[in-house]
Design an enzyme around this catalytic site. Structure first.
Site, PDB file in Angstrom:
ATOM      1  N   TYR A 155      54.403  72.364  41.661  1.00 54.15           N
ATOM      2  CA  TYR A 155      54.053  72.230  40.245  1.00 54.15           C
ATOM      3  C   TYR A 155      55.311  71.765  39.517  1.00 54.15           C
ATOM      4  O   TYR A 155      56.182  72.552  39.174  1.00 54.15           O
ATOM      5  CB  TYR A 155      53.554  73.569  39.687  1.00 54.15           C
ATOM      6  CG  TYR A 155      53.323  73.584  38.193  1.00 54.15           C
ATOM      7  CD1 TYR A 155      52.655  72.539  37.566  1.00 54.15           C
ATOM      8  CD2 TYR A 155      53.756  74.656  37.414  1.00 54.15           C
ATOM      9  CE1 TYR A 155      52.441  72.551  36.199  1.00 54.15           C
ATOM     10  CE2 TYR A 155      53.545  74.685  36.043  1.00 54.15           C
ATOM     11  CZ  TYR A 155      52.887  73.631  35.443  1.00 54.15           C
ATOM     12  OH  TYR A 155      52.676  73.644  34.079  1.00 54.15           O
ATOM     13  N   ASP A 196      50.569  69.168  41.094  1.00 51.52           N
ATOM     14  CA  ASP A 196      50.707  68.551  39.776  1.00 51.52           C
ATOM     15  C   ASP A 196      52.132  68.025  39.646  1.00 51.52           C
ATOM     16  O   ASP A 196      53.077  68.796  39.476  1.00 51.52           O
ATOM     17  CB  ASP A 196      50.407  69.600  38.697  1.00 51.52           C
ATOM     18  CG  ASP A 196      50.523  69.048  37.289  1.00 51.52           C
ATOM     19  OD1 ASP A 196      50.799  67.841  37.146  1.00 51.52           O
ATOM     20  OD2 ASP A 196      50.339  69.826  36.333  1.00 51.52           O
ATOM     21  N   HIS A 303      42.744  70.569  34.159  1.00 48.85           N
ATOM     22  CA  HIS A 303      42.881  69.670  35.301  1.00 48.85           C
ATOM     23  C   HIS A 303      41.636  69.799  36.179  1.00 48.85           C
ATOM     24  O   HIS A 303      40.926  70.807  36.129  1.00 48.85           O
ATOM     25  CB  HIS A 303      44.104  70.031  36.144  1.00 48.85           C
ATOM     26  CG  HIS A 303      45.414  69.777  35.463  1.00 48.85           C
ATOM     27  ND1 HIS A 303      46.301  68.804  35.876  1.00 48.85           N
ATOM     28  CD2 HIS A 303      46.001  70.391  34.401  1.00 48.85           C
ATOM     29  CE1 HIS A 303      47.373  68.828  35.104  1.00 48.85           C
ATOM     30  NE2 HIS A 303      47.215  69.783  34.201  1.00 48.85           N
TER      31      HIS A 303
END
EC number: 3.1.11.2
Length: 516
Positions: A155, A196, A303
């Site tokens: 992330y 991500d 998301h």
């Protein structure tokens, strides 16, 4: 086939809210239902927003899966990643972080590369937000060869325009991620980076790239240019060692977005950006990737999940690595020492004379309880004369013994004022007439203001103005950006944000609620 899925879940409890469970964090099957619906052998979650002290067993221990968590050590309810592996895809090793600072030397993966450009303190800071988790698996190809596959669940940080130090942090994190991935690749392991990345790589990956100044000059996009390569590129020192699996299989797919603004409702018109990726080393993507997909229909976060299918099978380890959540002391089922729960408490000093008591009662309370019990037994055994029933009037008579034995002075109530005789009806009427005569008459302006105030209060809020593009009621928003207009309210079109060419998307109407 090996199916992997990545999802920025925006809080691990968020997708559980829609399930039929009064308390999602305590529902034993809620998270398993989410994982089963994703239908993956390995599920990588980002932005879990839990720390170890608030992690509950239903979130940590899921039947049929073994889980691994990385928590933020700097802030609570922030960042964090987790990897859930089916028992049929149990990893042979697992490790928290990219730098090895939090490595336990028991079941770790290793292969860090040359990190001399980082200080130990910088490495600790980069890994303290719980942004990376590595699991290493044994896979078997169609030819029957066993190989090593390392998954990096990541992330990446977001660069806030108002905080330039966060851009520096983001780029240093990118650098550390690339060094670790390339070191693992050089050691002979296949590598997948999924999660991500917080960067839309190319204009095709952004809904409005033309409006962004110097789109391709963004530091994050330039970093991705160096990390990735195209299928037709020949191997060389300046060619990226990894490939974007989605663009490899869908090179011209438009509007393939994975993240949308919740405030503007942009998901309704698919007006977002692609921030979530499944990247793999060139040989792995070209030889084994059968599919790379998005799941925009899965709700519960800003998301959507992304994933890939590899034409390999996973060889599960016989035992979970030491980092597995089920081995944490709070979930391992082992008895903890009571000293872990004992915390010294500061005792408040006893306040003296909080309640006034007669001296004979105080002396009686100070006598040992043992002596009281002994005297009670003695009286019962001697069988003394029984007490006679008291008369009811005795309770209303003043006790002379109390005043003699007690040395406590009782407080006296002061007189509030002189005693007055009640007024007659004529006197009251006369006083009322005089009071009315002495009143100052209310002006017309004051009366009008008061009338207008109560009319506005009773009539409710004024109707919303109509937007110029659709002639529909607007919505009110508040400026939250720091500046001269911070806190001011304004009206704007209530429709979701979308492409300017779409007539059903939001128009450009804007109106301050009050003039400055």
């Amino acid at each position: 086939m090996l199916r992997v899925v990545s999802w920025n879940i925006n809080g691990i409890r968020s997708p559980l809210q829609g399930l039929a469970c009064q308390e999602p964090s305590s529902c034993p099957t809620a998270l398993r239902r989410v994982l089963d619906e994703l239908d993956a052998d390995i599920v990588c979650l980002q932005e879990t927003k839990v720390t170890r002290d608030v992690l509950t067993e239903p979130l940590a221990i899921v039947e049929g899966y073994n889980s691994y968590f990385s928590f933020s050590r700097s802030r609570s309810g922030y960042s964090g990643v987790a990897t859930f592996c089916k028992d049929s895809a149990t990893p042979v090793a697992a490790e928290e972080g990219l730098s090895g600072v939090f490595a336990t030397l028991n079941g770790d993966i290793g292969c860090y590369g040359n990190m001399d450009e980082f200080t130990q303190e910088e490495l600790r800071v980069l890994d303290s937000e719980g942004r990376a988790l590595l699991t290493q698996h044994k896979i078997r190809t169609l030819e029957g060869k066993e190989k090593t596959l390392t998954l990096i669940n990541v992330y990446c940080p977001h660069a806030d325009p108002g905080k330039p130090e966060r851009l520096t942090f983001k780029m240093r994190f990118y650098r550390l991620l690339q060094m670790r991935a390339e070191a693992l690749l050089a050691a002979g392991s296949h590598v997948i980076i999924l999660g991500d990345l917080n960067t839309a790589h190319r204009p095709i990956d952004h809904c409005d790239a033309s409006s962004l100044e110097c789109f391709e000059e963004d530091p994050g996009r330039k970093w991705m240019d160096g990390l990735l390569s195209n299928p037709g590129d020949e191997a060389g020192p300046h060619i990226g060692l990894f490939m974007d699996s989605y663009r490899y299989l869908h090179p011209k797919q438009q509007r393939a977005f994975t993240c949308w603004s919740v405030v503007s409702g942009a998901r309704h018109l698919n007006y977002g950006s692609r921030l979530d990726y499944v990247l793999g080393d060139r040989a792995l993507v070209i030889d084994t990737f059968q599919a790379s997909f998005l799941l925009p229909e899965v709700m519960g976060s800003d998301h959507c999940p992304v994933g890939a299918v590899l034409n390999v099978s996973c060889v599960p380890a016989k035992q979970c690595p030491a980092l597995c959540t089920r081995f944490l002391p709070e979930f391992a089922g082992t008895q903890l020492k009571i000293l872990r729960f004992l915390v010294p408490l500061e005792q408040e000093p006893v306040r003296e004379q909080q309640v006034l008591q007669p001296s004979h009662q105080i002396q009686a309370q100070r006598q040992p309880r043992k002596a009281c019990m002994h005297s009670t037994r003695l009286r019962k055994s001697q069988g003394g004369p029984k007490r006679k029933q008291k008369n009811l009037m005795s309770y209303f008579q003043p006790s002379s013994s109390l005043s003699q034995t007690s040395g406590v002075e009782l407080p006296t109530l002061p007189l509030v004022g002189p005693l007055t005789t009640p007024k007659t009806a004529e006197e009251v009427a006369t006083a009322t007439v005089l009071e009315e005569k002495n009143k100052v008459p209310e002006s017309k302006d004051e009366k009008g203001e008061r009338t207008a105030f109560w009319k506005s209060m009773l009539s409710g809020p004024s109707p919303m103005p109509l937007c110029g593009g659709h002639r529909e009621p607007c919505v009110m928003r508040t400026v939250k950006k720091t500046g001269p207009n911070f806190g001011r309210q304004f009206y704007m079109c209530a429709r979701p944000r979308g492409p300017p060419s779409d007539p059903s998307s939001r128009c450009n109407f804007f109106l301050w609620s009050r003039p400055s």
